[in-house]
Design an enzyme around this catalytic site. Structure first.
Site, PDB file in Angstrom:
ATOM      1  N   GLU B 325       0.806  -1.229   0.000  1.00 43.94           N
ATOM      2  CA  GLU B 325       0.000   0.000   0.000  1.00 43.94           C
ATOM      3  C   GLU B 325       0.841   1.283   0.000  1.00 43.94           C
ATOM      4  OE1 GLU B 325      -0.462  -2.670   1.789  1.00 43.94           O
ATOM      5  OE2 GLU B 325      -2.585  -3.178   1.962  1.00 43.94           O
ATOM      6  N   LYS B 434      -2.454  -9.729  24.370  1.00 48.09           N
ATOM      7  CA  LYS B 434      -2.956  -8.902  25.478  1.00 48.09           C
ATOM      8  C   LYS B 434      -3.065  -9.775  26.708  1.00 48.09           C
ATOM      9  CE  LYS B 434      -5.246  -5.788  22.360  1.00 48.09           C
ATOM     10  NZ  LYS B 434      -6.239  -5.898  21.307  1.00 48.09           N
TER      11      LYS B 434
END
Lengths: 532, 532
Positions: B325, B434
């Protein structure tokens, strides 16, 4: 893909983010040397933009400068285009009439000037039809408003925030305006767009061009008022290089001081100042310190100068050729493997005698009088045409394009192009001497003459001749105290050029220069052609 | 200024004019090495454009390739965009379903493929809804049309002139289309415009990025089908560098042969191939010859690899990070004076552990979950957003932008940024673990594990945990013949990361890779998360 616009302020935002602590060192007029860094430059450019905005400078307005290579001038290189306004850099070495013409023609509404130009500006003020605000580049302590009620640059900045909400500007919008003093007619304005300046700055950083790195310390000695000093105020921050600004102090000792103290690795300017610099070194026995490369443009590099730099000091000399109309770099004489394949001495000769090699983004065509391309043989000369994304299309306020239907701009130079892509300027079209149906290159003759001991400047012009149409004459300005015998010069020339190229006369006297430091052939022609 | 358009073909026209004799050397499939130069590349690209034009390829049409890093592929990098059509480079390492999806989604009408892919193309042909013409990259002598009636690349070129009248193409027109295989959903197409490719190629040549010169010999080992091999097929000619194309021969011996014989100074690719190359050197006792720099991207550089290159062979290793991108370069780890001011060993550590430093034209913002910028302290991590003139706006055929209202593209990476502008990728957002409200970097854990002797690949994923939400587990693929004790690995890790980062389990088994050579965490999660 994003159609995100190429904007000048993004160059500075990048440098302030990626190279915040890289130094900028500037001499000033009647003030001590100033130091800060790219983060500081963005902060002060933000203040300057705020101050100009408060003075109601709006998008498209022209803000003119009469300024040297100083940090305050640099700040305006970003603040003014960043606002969407147009920075109009005026050449202070022009005569009053031309400066007044240029300021009025550009309709500049603000004029920012160095202390050196107080007398000039006060003298011109009544003739300026558009300037509403005068700003003196001074600190609050020593500011003098004078009869023109000049505002104080530092006071204006001091009231502003060091953050500015830069507007989005279309990349095709005008950013910097620079007048080129043609040899005929009024000066013509070249308006650089944001797009042209950013593209040029990217291309000029490439290894085949300036080839600047974050380890370089760049001292631009070409004037910032003259075609943005080869774009270096924009090229340096993209590459994270330290910038050293010499103001107007181009004497040998002053330049040496900055080169030695600031670790300058890379500098450039017209030959004259390097003569002074080398004289200083010869006199003092000092050396070039960290200096690696000197880019020389404006006029041909004397071979002795290139040799002294290379052989005595190990400094590389690169020639450059450009025009205000090209944003401004055209070609630059960096080496290539194909050139070096011919051997070291051949390569050295090319580097020192060619103005440079083809650069990406500057498409080149060399054409004969019938418009056909001449062979790339390094021998056949033709008119140099260029085009590209950062080449001019139309002069400011002109009603017709300066390029032909295919976008080609005629540079007015006569050149040869060789198989390795190196260009040699053999003449300005108007300076070429047509003798007996053949062309004599005034530049080649001048270069040969400059090789004679004691010659400081050599100028060749054509004078009318009943039989040959034109014949060359040579005007020589000697170095201080040099005594030059014209017969010996003629003998020297005979060893370097064809017999029929030898000048019909040699005059020993001062050679007049133009405001951009070039030989003023117009003036020489007035003197020698009309009185002959 | 001229609004002259930035066009890809002008890169090649420039190289053919300014560097006509600079070599291009290419391996081929089942054919001997091919050699020509930039003049030859323009001639054959012209023939290829003529051939495609004759096949009625029109502006905007997609011409797909299934091809390696070869000269014929390179010719299409210029011929197709030069025609105004779109070069669609397909990753042949994807599975059949994805390749068929990509070709159909792009509606490519022509498919040009190497001999290696005959079985693949014949297998897929009936599922391709838009391809009308198949062209096999073969010489006339050994061409086989097969059931798909493939045309012969060389026969097509042979009938065409080596001069082509290149049309004017708008710089915002699509030029190259490349699909990125996201970890979720269908592959998404990134359509590079002429403008994006030319701007990227200019920026990538600068000294702070690749820093390529005319004296470099560049061997791109990143795949040309994958985001244009970092743009090197465009960066090299702008800078006049020799190009060496290794086809698909990325084995240690094959790479060494080209590096040694062709004088390669500059190469780059994923770490895996450099492991093979260094193994080859260690085995044979040969050296790196003229090699100066190796740019490594795709995944983190093992420290031992960087050290071996630097200390044993004197070769500089630079990390690079980019995305399809971004056209595709994001950051590259070139040094700066500000970095070196911290001392040689600190600087070396940064160069080897950071993905790179800020580059002109790629604006960067690192944000916390609330969108506020995190401090540039090299410690605080945040989401990496980028924007700029050659960053994506919208995926091909997508109905909404891939960027937010201010133009920021969320890279999906979690990074830290330090005061000198160096970025360290600490995780992909979706890979971050996490645990107990804090983040554990899977990449940091993997890097620590790779430092243990015998570890070839280390992969860390998070698995659900009733108390801590997630906990890391480590999967290790050993080098051939290496025997690894998990207790010893755990002890090693304890010396490098916080206690609570230590994985709950270590598995010794092969690590699956994606088609672009990255660790396939999606597959690992399927295996370990669903069965856990």
């Amino acid at each position: 893909m994003q159609e995100r616009q190429l904007q000048i302020i993004d160059i500075l935002k990048f440098a302030a983010r990626a190279h915040p602590t890289v130094e900028i060192v500037s001499r000033r007029i009647d003030e001590p040397i100033f130091r800060y860094d790219y983060a500081g430059l963005l902060a002060r450019s933000s203040q300057a933009a705020g101050a100009l905005g408060a003075l109601e400078v709006r998008a498209g307005d022209r803000v003119a400068t009469l300024a040297w290579n100083t940090h305050r001038h640099l700040e305006l290189f970003y603040a003014v285009p960043g606002l969407g306004a147009i920075l109009h850099t005026v050449n202070p070495r022009l005569v009053d009439d031309q400066i007044a013409y240029i300021l009025n023609h550009a309709e500049s509404s603000v004029l920012v000037f160095e202390k050196s130009f107080i007398p000039l500006v006060e003298r011109l003020a009544s003739r300026l039809t558009s300037v509403k605000t005068f700003i003196l580049m001074s600190s609050a302590e020593d500011h003098v408003s004078g009869p023109i009620d000049a505002l104080c640059f530092e006071t204006l900045l001091a009231t502003q925030s060091n953050r500015f909400d830069w507007p989005a500007v279309d990349e095709s919008a005008g950013a910097v305006l620079c007048y080129t003093s043609g040899t005929t007619g009024d000066p013509k304005g070249v308006l650089y767009s944001h797009r042209a300046i950013v593209l040029h700055a990217m291309a000029a950083g490439l290894s085949g061009a300036f080839g600047i790195t974050a380890f370089d310390v760049i001292m631009p000695c070409a004037s910032m008022y003259h075609a943005t000093a080869w774009g270096l105020p924009y090229v340096a921050p993209i590459n994270g290089a330290k910038l050293v600004l010499p103001a107007d102090k181009m004497g040998g000792e002053a330049l040496h001081e900055l080169i030695a103290n600031e670790g300058v690795t890379y500098t450039g300017g017209v030959p004259t100042i390097w003569t002074m610099y080398l004289d200083h070194l010869a006199r003092t026995g000092d050396n070039t310190h960290a200096l690696q490369r000197v880019v020389i443009g404006g006029s041909a590099v004397p071979r002795a100068m290139a040799q002294t730099f290379a052989e005595r000091y190990g400094v590389k000399v690169l020639q450059i050729w450009g025009m205000t109309e090209l944003s401004p770099t055209g070609v630059i004489a960096t080496p290539t493997p194909a050139l070096l394949a011919h051997g070291e001495s051949y390569a050295q000769d090319v580097i020192w005698t060619r103005q440079g090699r083809l650069q990406f983004g500057v498409e080149v065509k060399v054409v004969a009088e019938d418009g056909s391309e001449v062979p790339s043989d390094g021998e056949t000369s033709g008119a140099l045409l260029v085009r590209g994304p950062w080449t001019i299309r139309r002069y400011f306020k002109a009603e017709t394009d300066a390029v032909d239907d295919d976008g080609w701009f005629d540079t007015g130079d006569v050149v040869t192009l060789d198989a390795e892509g190196y260009i040699r300027i053999t003449d300005r079209r108007k300076d070429v001497i047509k003798s007996g149906g053949e062309w004599i290159s005034s530049i080649d003759l001048e270069n040969a003459a400059v090789g004679f001991p004691g010659v400081k400047i050599a100028a060749v012009i054509g004078v009318p001749h009943p039989k040959w149409e034109e014949r060359p004459i040579l005007i020589i300005e000697p170095h201080d105290n040099a005594v030059i015998a014209t017969e010996a010069v003629m003998e020297h020339l005979a060893g370097h050029v064809a017999r029929w190229w030898l000048p019909d006369a040699i005059h020993i006297e001062p050679v007049p220069l133009t405001a951009t430091g070039k030989i003023d052939k117009k003036q020489l022609r007035q003197r020698f052609v009309t009185t002959n």
